[in-house]
Design an enzyme around this catalytic site. Structure first.
Site, PDB file in Angstrom:
ATOM      1  N   GLU A  63       0.829  -1.209   0.000  1.00  0.00           N
ATOM      2  CA  GLU A  63       0.000   0.000   0.000  1.00  0.00           C
ATOM      3  C   GLU A  63       0.860   1.254   0.000  1.00  0.00           C
ATOM      4  O   GLU A  63       0.522   2.250  -0.639  1.00  0.00           O
ATOM      5  CB  GLU A  63      -0.968   0.024   1.173  1.00  0.00           C
ATOM      6  CG  GLU A  63      -1.895   1.223   1.086  1.00  0.00           C
ATOM      7  CD  GLU A  63      -3.183   1.084   1.875  1.00  0.00           C
ATOM      8  OE1 GLU A  63      -3.946   2.065   1.862  1.00  0.00           O
ATOM      9  OE2 GLU A  63      -3.416   0.038   2.493  1.00  0.00           O
ATOM     10  N   GLY A  83      -5.983   5.269  -0.365  1.00  0.00           N
ATOM     11  CA  GLY A  83      -6.179   3.863  -0.683  1.00  0.00           C
ATOM     12  C   GLY A  83      -7.559   3.457  -0.210  1.00  0.00           C
ATOM     13  O   GLY A  83      -7.919   3.712   0.947  1.00  0.00           O
ATOM     14  N   HIS A  90      -0.528 -14.161  -0.660  1.00  0.00           N
ATOM     15  CA  HIS A  90       0.818 -14.479  -0.193  1.00  0.00           C
ATOM     16  C   HIS A  90       1.160 -15.882  -0.695  1.00  0.00           C
ATOM     17  O   HIS A  90       0.454 -16.838  -0.367  1.00  0.00           O
ATOM     18  CB  HIS A  90       0.887 -14.401   1.331  1.00  0.00           C
ATOM     19  CG  HIS A  90       0.398 -13.102   1.882  1.00  0.00           C
ATOM     20  ND1 HIS A  90       0.991 -11.893   1.567  1.00  0.00           N
ATOM     21  CD2 HIS A  90      -0.633 -12.807   2.703  1.00  0.00           C
ATOM     22  CE1 HIS A  90       0.352 -10.918   2.189  1.00  0.00           C
ATOM     23  NE2 HIS A  90      -0.643 -11.439   2.880  1.00  0.00           N
ATOM     24  N   GLY A 109      -7.374   6.479 -14.107  1.00  0.00           N
ATOM     25  CA  GLY A 109      -8.507   7.332 -14.405  1.00  0.00           C
ATOM     26  C   GLY A 109      -8.369   8.669 -13.704  1.00  0.00           C
ATOM     27  O   GLY A 109      -7.401   8.911 -12.974  1.00  0.00           O
TER      28      GLY A 109
END
Length: 141
Positions: A63, A83, A90, A109
């Site tokens: 992130e 986010g 994993h 976008g």
């Protein structure tokens, strides 16, 4: 024109103190027009109780690099990034060394950025595959 050194300096500057990136020792190490790469050491600080890289630490790396990567495509004086969704698969355990998160844009976008973040080890073996959706918002003054 894309300025790799400027992007890396900017990303590393906002990650220095009192952030999760600083705690996890995440460092941005490479960038291109459509990707951003960071590294994180795998030490007991990021282990789960069984002595393996914690999935949450891996997701934090993903992130962090994916959110920072969205900043390359916006005017940071006018817009900001949040986010809004992340998923991770994993696929391989890691006990020590370094992992690398490389974010590559899937969709860019006006209000939504979609990133694929591959987390790999020193041998380029896949550790985790993540997908991050960022929302681009007007900056609140």
């Amino acid at each position: 024109m894309f300025d790799r050194e400027k992007v890396l300096a900017f990303c590393n500057s906002f990650s220095k103190e009192n952030t999760l990136m600083a705690t996890l020792e995440i460092e941005f190490i490479d960038a291109g027009p459509d990707f951003l790469k960071a590294q994180m050491p795998v030490t007991p600080k990021v282990h789960q109780p069984m002595g393996l890289l914690h999935g949450g630490a891996t997701v934090a790396l993903a992130e962090s690099v994916g959110s920072a990567a969205s900043l390359m495509f916006i005017d940071i004086e006018e817009r900001e990034v949040r986010g809004i969704e992340i998923s991770a698969n994993h696929v391989k355990a890691k006990r020590s060394g370094i992992v690398y998160g490389t974010a590559r844009i899937i969709h860019k976008g006006g209000t939504i950025h979609l990133w694929e973040i591959r987390v790999t080890d020193e041998n380029d073996s896949l550790i985790s595959l993540c997908k991050l959706t960022n929302m681009v918002l007007p900056r609140k003054r």
